[in-house]
Design a protein around this motif. Structure first.
Motif, PDB file in Angstrom:
ATOM      1  N   TYR A 186       0.830  -1.214   0.000  1.00  0.00           N
ATOM      2  CA  TYR A 186       0.000   0.000   0.000  1.00  0.00           C
ATOM      3  C   TYR A 186       0.860   1.258   0.000  1.00  0.00           C
ATOM      4  O   TYR A 186       0.542   2.250  -0.651  1.00  0.00           O
ATOM      5  CB  TYR A 186      -0.965   0.008   1.194  1.00  0.00           C
ATOM      6  CG  TYR A 186      -2.029  -1.058   1.114  1.00  0.00           C
ATOM      7  CD1 TYR A 186      -2.963  -1.051   0.075  1.00  0.00           C
ATOM      8  CD2 TYR A 186      -2.100  -2.080   2.050  1.00  0.00           C
ATOM      9  CE1 TYR A 186      -3.934  -2.043  -0.011  1.00  0.00           C
ATOM     10  CE2 TYR A 186      -3.066  -3.074   1.970  1.00  0.00           C
ATOM     11  CZ  TYR A 186      -3.981  -3.048   0.945  1.00  0.00           C
ATOM     12  OH  TYR A 186      -4.932  -4.019   0.844  1.00  0.00           O
ATOM     13  N   HIS A 190       0.824   3.875  -3.300  1.00  0.00           N
ATOM     14  CA  HIS A 190      -0.102   4.989  -3.100  1.00  0.00           C
ATOM     15  C   HIS A 190       0.348   6.046  -2.098  1.00  0.00           C
ATOM     16  O   HIS A 190      -0.258   7.115  -2.052  1.00  0.00           O
ATOM     17  CB  HIS A 190      -1.447   4.404  -2.636  1.00  0.00           C
ATOM     18  CG  HIS A 190      -2.621   5.327  -2.820  1.00  0.00           C
ATOM     19  ND1 HIS A 190      -3.117   5.648  -4.060  1.00  0.00           N
ATOM     20  CD2 HIS A 190      -3.403   5.996  -1.937  1.00  0.00           C
ATOM     21  CE1 HIS A 190      -4.159   6.450  -3.924  1.00  0.00           C
ATOM     22  NE2 HIS A 190      -4.336   6.687  -2.654  1.00  0.00           N
ATOM     23  N   ASP A 191       1.381   5.779  -1.286  1.00  0.00           N
ATOM     24  CA  ASP A 191       1.618   6.722  -0.189  1.00  0.00           C
ATOM     25  C   ASP A 191       3.059   6.623   0.298  1.00  0.00           C
ATOM     26  O   ASP A 191       3.399   5.783   1.125  1.00  0.00           O
ATOM     27  CB  ASP A 191       0.630   6.412   0.952  1.00  0.00           C
ATOM     28  CG  ASP A 191       0.713   7.428   2.086  1.00  0.00           C
ATOM     29  OD1 ASP A 191       1.695   8.192   2.130  1.00  0.00           O
ATOM     30  OD2 ASP A 191      -0.193   7.428   2.927  1.00  0.00           O
ATOM     31  N   ILE A 223      -6.211   3.198   2.218  1.00  0.00           N
ATOM     32  CA  ILE A 223      -5.671   3.228   0.849  1.00  0.00           C
ATOM     33  C   ILE A 223      -6.451   2.267  -0.033  1.00  0.00           C
ATOM     34  O   ILE A 223      -6.855   2.611  -1.145  1.00  0.00           O
ATOM     35  CB  ILE A 223      -4.159   2.887   0.851  1.00  0.00           C
ATOM     36  CG1 ILE A 223      -3.381   3.999   1.549  1.00  0.00           C
ATOM     37  CG2 ILE A 223      -3.656   2.663  -0.574  1.00  0.00           C
ATOM     38  CD1 ILE A 223      -1.917   3.681   1.803  1.00  0.00           C
ATOM     39  N   ASP A 226      -9.828   3.721  -0.800  1.00  0.00           N
ATOM     40  CA  ASP A 226      -9.691   4.839  -1.738  1.00  0.00           C
ATOM     41  C   ASP A 226      -9.587   4.317  -3.174  1.00  0.00           C
ATOM     42  O   ASP A 226     -10.252   4.805  -4.092  1.00  0.00           O
ATOM     43  CB  ASP A 226      -8.433   5.626  -1.345  1.00  0.00           C
ATOM     44  CG  ASP A 226      -8.326   6.942  -2.083  1.00  0.00           C
ATOM     45  OD1 ASP A 226      -9.375   7.468  -2.491  1.00  0.00           O
ATOM     46  OD2 ASP A 226      -7.198   7.432  -2.257  1.00  0.00           O
ATOM     47  N   ILE A 227      -8.771   3.302  -3.370  1.00  0.00           N
ATOM     48  CA  ILE A 227      -8.561   2.755  -4.715  1.00  0.00           C
ATOM     49  C   ILE A 227      -9.808   2.009  -5.197  1.00  0.00           C
ATOM     50  O   ILE A 227     -10.245   2.170  -6.337  1.00  0.00           O
ATOM     51  CB  ILE A 227      -7.321   1.833  -4.725  1.00  0.00           C
ATOM     52  CG1 ILE A 227      -6.064   2.682  -4.491  1.00  0.00           C
ATOM     53  CG2 ILE A 227      -7.232   1.045  -6.026  1.00  0.00           C
ATOM     54  CD1 ILE A 227      -4.830   1.882  -4.166  1.00  0.00           C
ATOM     55  N   GLN A 338       3.527   5.812  -6.201  1.00  0.00           N
ATOM     56  CA  GLN A 338       2.531   5.907  -7.274  1.00  0.00           C
ATOM     57  C   GLN A 338       2.703   4.791  -8.300  1.00  0.00           C
ATOM     58  O   GLN A 338       3.715   4.728  -8.995  1.00  0.00           O
ATOM     59  CB  GLN A 338       2.592   7.275  -7.961  1.00  0.00           C
ATOM     60  CG  GLN A 338       1.436   7.447  -8.950  1.00  0.00           C
ATOM     61  CD  GLN A 338       1.487   8.808  -9.610  1.00  0.00           C
ATOM     62  OE1 GLN A 338       1.437   9.856  -8.952  1.00  0.00           O
ATOM     63  NE2 GLN A 338       1.598   8.814 -10.932  1.00  0.00           N
TER      64      GLN A 338
END
Lengths: 360, 360
Positions: A186, A190-191, A223, A226-227, A338
């Motif tokens: 994750y 994404h972060d 996360i 969100d996805i 990303q």
């Protein structure tokens, strides 16, 4: 305890995360509609936690199904055992199923709830790190078929999820590390800040300290939510949740499923995906080194097992169901924190990257 | 051809009704996403219509499953046959299932679609009057379990329904009349004008004339859609769709399921419900006589079979799953064209009404 709400068009639900949740009956009571509750678990988890979960359901008509432990029991036969138990107990459409266990129990119980009398309520109490960060969000339920994993199932959302960090104390180090692979994933996809946190907190996480674990689980679920929210039907961006999985599935398949844990294969697969991203000049050498350092600190492998040739590796990767037509679709990192999905990797570069990992 | 659109929160779908729809490939093409189509049917219907449906799917990868005909085959075993065929054919998540047959094929194929790879597209081509007016709307899918009918299933909506009135020509008179029982039910519970139409058009309907049939089917589907939309989760008003069913289930159960057709039992049951409504002074003698006249004109029975005592009848009615706690819930008519659900019928009046039907 921290609470994260998963927002869904039809209905939202909370994920409670923290230590000592089992036994707190006020966390379940608001989500149980009728008087009939069926706890579904496996024989390993039953010995540890069935009594305390039963104690959370006073004054209710509680029944139990205890299945054998293991992925090989994620079958139609075990699903039938749950259906039969519900009908034998005379459970109606207002009953609630509680999944107490890891991903196998969660997926199977969720599908039993989705399909019993056209759908009844369902509560998840995931007892592994992997299921706390993975199965808690996304609503995927199902069973395996002799011809493929998760081929039969439904999307079905729980009413509430209790992710009790205390139960992770009884998880083996190997299972815990395998779960950490998905947590690290994750961060990678994404972060970047979360990746910093994981790097700094790895000793606390491995010591199963509840503050660090609670944050890691909440952030992982956030996360994923969100996805998933951006792509409920799995057409596009949701594929980034599969970072390392195309490489990983090749490893699992080459070794025979179950030899390497899924998270271990994903760890080596993520390292390969990150390396390929570097070879495309999307990441720096420092990014690759840092990823390797975090995975290793979590007790995870960076390389596939020896003895699998590059040709065989490529052949197994082509079986991946993300592939559309003949193109190989891969999840890579366009920069740290990303991910992206691409079909544009030159075959020669892919081959050369795999060569570096299959050569001893 | 007339087209009715069923409005649903998630997605709407059309029901095309009229003669000669089979063979018109432009009616299916807009609703088929991928290239893989599986037709599921039974051996009776396959002999009659499989070729023409196959001809509607040019340039597609078409596979077929032909199951044995009959309610006794609405089983997990037949569902597995469909799942296995899908996996053997290598069908992916973009495939479409077509249910070609009556309610059993529709329910089972719908559930196969709901559960294959967590849900794939599904098209209904109902070939009986009952399935055209009943299964086309509401999204109920499922299979029977040894312990109960329709105990395993899901709500799953079709992409499109083709109700071809021409196929009703091959239906036996008895099956046709049984379907008419449900059509008459829609008039009784919701639309007095429609009941007028049915009374006046019964000869044309029994002659299977397409104009009359098209109107009867469209109006039945409209009424069902209207009621289902008001109560998707089956908490309240949807129960009025069960007019005559509590009495009817008692008849089916007393005779052994399959001896009387469902529609036949519902016909006698509706006559009993209408009589009880009159005994409560909600309807007039003329209403009762008119209902009896319409049912008889459709070739349907007005009375339960002889030999079932009132006590046994009441006992069987109490098994009905609409009952909550100890109260008997009944669907009655508060006036012609308007049904209601009540738990307030005095036991003595119910007993006396049943007495009138069980005495020879």
């Amino acid at each position: 305890m921290q609470t994260l709400t998963v927002d869904l068009a039809e209905r939202s639900y909370p994920i409670h995360v923290g230590p000592g949740l089992l036994g707190r009956k006020e966390l379940l009571a608001p989500y149980i509609t009728g008087s009939q509750v069926m706890i579904v678990t496996n024989d390993t988890v039953a010995d540890l936690y069935l009594d305390v979960v039963r104690s959370m359901l006073p004054d209710l008509d509680v029944a139990e199904v205890v299945l054998p432990d293991g992925e090989q029991f994620k079958t139609l036969e075990c699903l039938e055992t749950i259906w039969d138990a519900l009908l034998t107990a005379g459970f109606n459409r207002r009953c609630t199923l509680i999944a107490l266990g890891g991903g196998v129990i969660g997926d199977m119980t969720g599908f039993a709830a989705a399909s019993y009398q056209r759908g009844v309520d369902f509560i998840q109490i995931p007892t592994t790190l992997l299921s706390q960060v993975d199965s808690s969000v996304g609503g995927k339920t199902g069973i395996n078929h002799p011809r493929g994993k998760n081929m039969i199932g439904a999307f079905w959302q729980p009413r509430v999820v209790l992710a009790d960090t205390s139960v992770l104390a009884t998880l083996s180090d190997r299972e815990f590390s395998a779960g950490m692979a998905e947590v690290i994933k994750y961060g990678l996809i994404h972060d970047s800040d979360f990746l910093d946190f994981l790097e700094g907190s790895m000793p606390a996480l491995l010591a199963r300290e509840s503050v660090a674990l609670t944050h890691a689980i909440v952030r992982s679920c956030e996360i994923k939510a969100d996805i998933v929210n951006q792509d409920e039907t799995e057409q596009g961006i949701r594929a980034i949740l599969n970072l390392g999985h195309t490489f990983g599935h090749a490893i699992e398949n080459a070794m025979g499923y179950g030899t390497w844990l899924h998270g271990e294969a994903v760890s080596a697969g993520m390292n390969m995906a990150v390396t390929l991203s570097r070879n495309l000049d999307w990441l720096t050498d420092a990014d690759v080194e840092r990823t390797g350092r975090i995975l290793q600190a979590a007790g995870l492998p960076l390389r596939p097992p020896s003895g699998v040739s590059t040709a065989r590796f490529l052949e197994l990767m082509r079986l991946d169901k993300k592939n559309v037509n003949a193109r190989m679709r891969l999840v890579l990192l366009s920069r740290p924190g990303q991910a992206c999905v691409t079909e544009e990797v030159p075959e020669s570069l892919l081959t050369r990257t795999i060569d570096d990992f299959t050569a001893c």
